[in-house]
Enzyme design. Sequence first.
Site, PDB file in Angstrom:
ATOM      1  N   GLY A  43       0.825  -1.198   0.000  1.00  0.00           N
ATOM      2  CA  GLY A  43       0.000   0.000   0.000  1.00  0.00           C
ATOM      3  C   GLY A  43       0.869   1.262   0.000  1.00  0.00           C
ATOM      4  N   SER A 115       6.495  -4.466  -2.259  1.00  0.00           N
ATOM      5  CA  SER A 115       6.072  -3.088  -2.472  1.00  0.00           C
ATOM      6  C   SER A 115       6.272  -2.298  -1.170  1.00  0.00           C
ATOM      7  CB  SER A 115       4.626  -3.060  -2.976  1.00  0.00           C
ATOM      8  OG  SER A 115       4.302  -1.816  -3.527  1.00  0.00           O
ATOM      9  N   TRP A 116       5.263  -1.550  -0.701  1.00  0.00           N
ATOM     10  CA  TRP A 116       5.418  -0.849   0.571  1.00  0.00           C
ATOM     11  C   TRP A 116       5.796  -1.815   1.689  1.00  0.00           C
ATOM     12  CZ3 TRP A 116       6.382   2.890   3.770  1.00  0.00           C
ATOM     13  CH2 TRP A 116       5.975   2.786   5.111  1.00  0.00           C
ATOM     14  N   ASP A 271       8.698  -4.031 -14.110  1.00  0.00           N
ATOM     15  CA  ASP A 271       8.017  -3.210 -13.113  1.00  0.00           C
ATOM     16  C   ASP A 271       8.439  -1.758 -13.328  1.00  0.00           C
ATOM     17  OD1 ASP A 271       6.999  -1.957 -10.866  1.00  0.00           O
ATOM     18  OD2 ASP A 271       7.573  -3.564  -9.489  1.00  0.00           O
ATOM     19  N   HIS A 299       5.053  -5.395 -11.633  1.00  0.00           N
ATOM     20  CA  HIS A 299       4.701  -5.225 -10.231  1.00  0.00           C
ATOM     21  C   HIS A 299       3.639  -6.226  -9.785  1.00  0.00           C
ATOM     22  CE1 HIS A 299       5.277  -2.707  -6.700  1.00  0.00           C
ATOM     23  NE2 HIS A 299       3.971  -2.738  -6.473  1.00  0.00           N
TER      24      HIS A 299
END
Length: 321
Positions: A43, A115-116, A271, A299
Site C-alpha cells: 500500500g 512493495s510498501w 516493473d 509489479h
Amino acid sequence: MPERYPPIEPYETGMLDVGDGNLVHWEACGNPYGKPALVVHGGPGSGCGPRARRYFDPDRYRIVLFDQRGCGRSTPHASDPATDMRHNTTAHLLADIEQLRKHLGIDRWLLFGGSWGSTLILAYAQRHPDRVSEIVIPGVTTTRRSETDWLYRGVGRFFPEEWEHFAAGAPGVSRDGDIVAAYARLTEDPDPAVREKATADWCAWEDAVLSLEPNGAARPYGDRPSAARLALVRICAHYFSHGAWLEEGALLRDAGRLGGIPGVLIHGRHDIGSPLDTAWQLARAWPDARLIVIDDAGHKGSESMAAEVTGALDRFAGEGP
C-alpha cells in the site's frame, strides 16, 4: 498471480490495542507450532488478504498476518474523515509489529512482503535484526522520495495523457510541484465529494501505471470497495508526502545491519512503477541477499514469480526460527 498451497482459514484472530485509540487486526494460520512468519502487506493501506496465506506450507509455517493502522479490519478506519492520521506513521507501524511479536510470544520470525511491505520489512529488520530469521521480498521498494517522484511524475513519460489527468486532479499545483502532497490535502478535505474525486483520480493513475502488465486484475486499485479505496489513497498520500518519515536513502545506506539475515529479493524486470535498480542496489548492499530477476513479470507478478516466492519460502521452512 497463482499460488501453490490450497486456501486455509485462520485458527486464531484478534484485535491488538496498540495505543492512540488504535486496534490492529491480526490472524494466525497454518501450524501453531510451525516456523513463525509475518506477512507485511503493501500500500501502504492495502490491508492483508487470504491470498498471501497460500505461499506458505501450512504444515510447516505459523503464518501471521495483520492489517496496518487505518486499513483492513483495523480500527479506526482511514476511510472515516474523523480518523486522526497523526498517529499513523512508519514509527508507529514498526512499534505495532514489535508489540504483535511480543503478544504472540514469538522470538524470531521470517518476514514476507513486497512493495510498501518491503520498506516496512527493511526498516523493522534494521531496527530489530535479532528478531528476524529470514526475509523474502517480491517487489522491492525503499520509499525514497526519488522513488515516489518517479512513480507519481516520472512514469508520466510513458502515459502522458493519463498523467495530465492525474496532475489536473491537484488544481493549483504546477507540473513541477508536489502533487502527492496536494492529494494528501485533498483526501483530508471536509467535502466528501472532494475526497471521492481525489481517490478516483489517484486510483486511475495507479491502474494506468500497471496497465501494460498482462497478468493480474485490470483495475487493482479502482475496483476495490469504496471504503478500502478511500483508506488506501488517504494512507498512501499521507505516507508518501512525508517520505515515509525516513531519511532519504537510509534503508540502502544501513543495509549492512541486515548482515547474517538470509534474504531473497524477487523482482519483475518490467516493473516500471518500481524499477529494478532499487532491488539491485539493495542486493549489492546486503551481503546475505540473493536477487532473482523475473523476466516475464512486472509489479503484479507472474506465474514464474509466484513459483520463486513459494520456492524460497519452502527452502526457508526447513530452517530453525
